[in-house]
Design an enzyme around this catalytic site. Structure first.
Site, PDB file in Angstrom:
ATOM      1  N   ARG A 103       0.845  -1.188   0.000  1.00 57.49           N
ATOM      2  CA  ARG A 103       0.000   0.000   0.000  1.00 57.49           C
ATOM      3  C   ARG A 103       0.888   1.248   0.000  1.00 57.49           C
ATOM      4  NH1 ARG A 103      -3.457  -2.846  -1.651  1.00 57.49           N
ATOM      5  NH2 ARG A 103      -5.490  -3.312  -0.710  1.00 57.49           N
TER       6      ARG A 103
ATOM      7  N   HIS B   2      -0.882   0.203  -9.639  1.00 59.85           N
ATOM      8  CA  HIS B   2      -1.583  -0.704  -8.712  1.00 59.85           C
ATOM      9  C   HIS B   2      -2.158  -1.928  -9.465  1.00 59.85           C
ATOM     10  CE1 HIS B   2      -3.891  -0.972  -4.666  1.00 59.85           C
ATOM     11  NE2 HIS B   2      -3.720  -2.181  -5.183  1.00 59.85           N
TER      12      HIS B   2
HETATM   13  N1  LIG Z   1      -0.444  -4.060  -5.018  1.00 63.89           N
HETATM   14  C1  LIG Z   1      -1.378  -4.967  -5.206  1.00 63.89           C
HETATM   15  O1  LIG Z   1      -1.842  -5.168  -6.321  1.00 63.89           O
HETATM   16  C2  LIG Z   1      -1.849  -5.776  -4.058  1.00 63.89           C
HETATM   17  C3  LIG Z   1      -1.479  -5.478  -2.778  1.00 63.89           C
HETATM   18  N2  LIG Z   1      -1.863  -6.272  -1.736  1.00 63.89           N
HETATM   19  C4  LIG Z   1      -1.438  -5.923  -0.387  1.00 63.89           C
HETATM   20  O2  LIG Z   1      -0.684  -6.992   0.161  1.00 63.89           O
HETATM   21  C5  LIG Z   1      -0.992  -7.096   1.551  1.00 63.89           C
HETATM   22  C6  LIG Z   1      -0.573  -8.442   2.099  1.00 63.89           C
HETATM   23  O3  LIG Z   1      -1.457  -9.462   1.652  1.00 63.89           O
HETATM   24  P1  LIG Z   1      -1.423 -10.921   2.294  1.00 63.89           P
HETATM   25  O4  LIG Z   1      -0.067 -11.512   2.204  1.00 63.89           O
HETATM   26  O5  LIG Z   1      -2.555 -11.672   1.701  1.00 63.89           O
HETATM   27  O6  LIG Z   1      -1.717 -10.578   3.836  1.00 63.89           O
HETATM   28  P2  LIG Z   1      -1.534 -11.513   5.099  1.00 63.89           P
HETATM   29  O7  LIG Z   1      -2.490 -11.001   6.121  1.00 63.89           O
HETATM   30  O8  LIG Z   1      -1.568 -12.942   4.723  1.00 63.89           O
HETATM   31  O9  LIG Z   1      -0.034 -11.199   5.594  1.00 63.89           O
HETATM   32  C7  LIG Z   1       0.320 -10.084   6.337  1.00 63.89           C
HETATM   33  C8  LIG Z   1       1.682 -10.264   6.966  1.00 63.89           C
HETATM   34  O10 LIG Z   1       2.083  -9.018   7.554  1.00 63.89           O
HETATM   35  C9  LIG Z   1       2.520  -9.259   8.871  1.00 63.89           C
HETATM   36  N3  LIG Z   1       2.236  -8.101   9.718  1.00 63.89           N
HETATM   37  C10 LIG Z   1       1.072  -7.433   9.876  1.00 63.89           C
HETATM   38  N4  LIG Z   1       1.216  -6.437  10.768  1.00 63.89           N
HETATM   39  C11 LIG Z   1       2.484  -6.488  11.181  1.00 63.89           C
HETATM   40  C12 LIG Z   1       3.241  -5.722  12.094  1.00 63.89           C
HETATM   41  N5  LIG Z   1       2.713  -4.697  12.775  1.00 63.89           N
HETATM   42  N6  LIG Z   1       4.521  -6.053  12.306  1.00 63.89           N
HETATM   43  C13 LIG Z   1       5.082  -7.098  11.632  1.00 63.89           C
HETATM   44  N7  LIG Z   1       4.422  -7.852  10.738  1.00 63.89           N
HETATM   45  C14 LIG Z   1       3.143  -7.542  10.527  1.00 63.89           C
HETATM   46  C15 LIG Z   1       1.732 -10.469   9.343  1.00 63.89           C
HETATM   47  O11 LIG Z   1       2.405 -11.071  10.428  1.00 63.89           O
HETATM   48  C16 LIG Z   1       1.708 -11.309   8.078  1.00 63.89           C
HETATM   49  O12 LIG Z   1       2.907 -12.039   7.986  1.00 63.89           O
HETATM   50  C17 LIG Z   1      -2.494  -6.803   1.576  1.00 63.89           C
HETATM   51  O13 LIG Z   1      -2.910  -6.383   2.856  1.00 63.89           O
HETATM   52  C18 LIG Z   1      -2.637  -5.710   0.539  1.00 63.89           C
HETATM   53  O14 LIG Z   1      -2.538  -4.429   1.134  1.00 63.89           O
HETATM   54  C19 LIG Z   1      -2.614  -7.400  -1.941  1.00 63.89           C
HETATM   55  C20 LIG Z   1      -2.995  -7.752  -3.194  1.00 63.89           C
HETATM   56  C21 LIG Z   1      -2.673  -6.955  -4.350  1.00 63.89           C
HETATM   57  O1  LIG Z   2      -6.589  -7.133  -3.370  1.00 62.92           O
HETATM   58  C1  LIG Z   2      -5.989  -6.094  -3.039  1.00 62.92           C
HETATM   59  O2  LIG Z   2      -5.798  -5.780  -1.867  1.00 62.92           O
HETATM   60  C2  LIG Z   2      -5.514  -5.201  -4.074  1.00 62.92           C
HETATM   61  O3  LIG Z   2      -4.781  -4.293  -3.812  1.00 62.92           O
HETATM   62  C3  LIG Z   2      -5.964  -5.487  -5.451  1.00 62.92           C
HETATM   63  O4  LIG Z   2      -5.311  -4.735  -6.393  1.00 62.92           O
END
Ligand SMILES: NC(=O)C1=CN([C@@H]2O[C@H](COP(=O)(O)OP(=O)(O)OC[C@H]3O[C@@H](n4cnc5c(N)ncnc54)[C@H](O)[C@@H]3O)[C@@H](O)[C@H]2O)C=CC1
Ligand SMILES: O=C(O)C(=O)CO
Length: 312
Positions: free
Chosen positions: A227, A275
């Site tokens: 993000r 994005h």
């Molecule tokens: N740019 C894009 O197109 C996309 C971006 N994303 C972003 O990727 C992020 C991650 O997705 P997932 O891996 O599915 O999430 P997830 O919930 O499976 O993993 C999150 C990780 O962050 C760690 N974490 C959270 N808060 C923390 C903290 N305060 N200190 C240390 N570690 C912390 C957790 O321990 C976990 O390992 C999403 O929340 C989203 O914002 C997701 C999909 C697409």
């Molecule tokens: O799934 C998400 O969180 C995304 O950012 C998609 O682009």
């Protein structure tokens, strides 16, 4: 079973058809303003408050991996979704592979010095540069969740030292795990490529700032896939200016679309995409949601539920 669907840009007709096929017997409709009829499940992205408000739903599914936008809406309108109604998000559903492609291609781009060769080409200079060594290219993944684990898995065969940082310790083969705030400095020390895959929470906003960047190796690289609010864009520009950071690849920005006046557009050592690092793949998402609803209806445990207090 009644399912309501709302997404500002997706092709609703396709989704309605796919969901009806995947969940025989379910009545699926696109939610329209004024529709207060019964529903068991809601599938949403950026939903209007009135879509969810006052409904006794069995569950809500966010049609993406990150739930920061719906959680911030819930903070402003808590009556939109009472705490006892579970909120689920998409886990992987094809986003893991997209993140792998993005991260591997960018890391190799930097490792093989294609950024330097591109700059030399601009000056019509034919100049072989010294090779980088794998052992001086430690890759650190901020966020070791569903997507961070997929990225680590794809980078492993390339021979770079790998490390990850998360709330709890991981036992992934070939990846050094750091956990919690107290281990963040050790994680950053000597990290040459920082890949961000954290969720957007009050604890992670602005985490990639001058203090953090200064702890990385010199001439390091930043890949922000999570993000825009994680990154202090002014601190990024200062670090590029000072040479602490050699380059950045950004998929996400504090304001999207990135405003025309942003200095990031023209910066020679900043590359960007709008994005698109990982987008929701409708067929995989439908399979995942249909499977999860089936498990919920059968009373079985399911993963992917958002912890609202934690913020992801
Ligand atoms: N740019 C894009 O197109 C996309 C971006 N994303 C972003 O990727 C992020 C991650 O997705 P997932 O891996 O599915 O999430 P997830 O919930 O499976 O993993 C999150 C990780 O962050 C760690 N974490 C959270 N808060 C923390 C903290 N305060 N200190 C240390 N570690 C912390 C957790 O321990 C976990 O390992 C999403 O929340 C989203 O914002 C997701 C999909 C697409
Ligand atoms: O799934 C998400 O969180 C995304 O950012 C998609 O682009």
């Amino acid at each position: 079973m009644d399912i309501i669907f709302y997404h500002p840009t997706f092709d609703a007709a396709w989704w309605l058809n796919a969901l009806t096929t995947a969940l025989p017997g379910a009545r699926v409709r696109e939610w329209q303003p004024g529709d207060n009829e019964h529903a068991d499940y809601a599938l949403v992205w950026h939903p209007p408050v009135e879509m969810l408000h006052g409904r006794e739903l069995k569950a809500v599914f966010a049609l993406g991996a990150g739930v920061d936008s719906i959680l911030s809406k819930l903070k402003a309108n808590p009556e939109m979704l009472p705490e006892h109604i579970p909120l689920f998000r998409l886990e992987d559903t094809g986003m893991g592979q997209q993140m792998q492609e993005y991260a591997v291609s960018q890391v190799l781009h930097w490792f093989r010095r294609f950024d330097d060769y591109q700059a030399l080409k601009q000056q019509a200079r034919w100049e072989p540069l010294p090779e980088y060594q794998h052992d001086e290219f430690t890759i650190g993944i901020l966020g070791a969740g569903v997507l961070g684990s997929k990225v680590a898995e794809a980078l492993r065969p390339w021979g770079f030292p790998l490390r990850c940082w998360s709330r709890s310790r991981k036992a992934w083969p070939g990846v050094e795990s750091f956990a919690g705030k107290e281990e963040l400095p050790a994680f950053l020390n000597n990290t040459r490529v920082l890949i961000n895959l954290l969720p957007n929470t009050p604890e992670t906003v602005g985490i990639i700032n001058q203090t953090l960047i200064n702890q990385l190796a010199d001439n390091s690289y930043l890949l922000n896939l999570a993000r825009g609010v994680h990154l202090n864009e002014e601190d990024l520009l200062s670090a590029l200016e000072s040479g602490k950071l050699k380059g950045a690849m950004l998929d996400v920005f504090s304001r999207e679309p990135l405003p025309a006046e942003s200095p990031l557009w023209a910066h020679p050592r900043v590359a960007m995409t709008p994005h698109v690092a990982a987008v929701t793949r409708p067929p995989e998402a439908v399979d995942y949601i249909a499977h999860t609803i089936g498990q919920l209806e059968a009373g079985n445990a399911v993963s992917g539920q958002v912890d609202r207090a934690r913020g992801y």
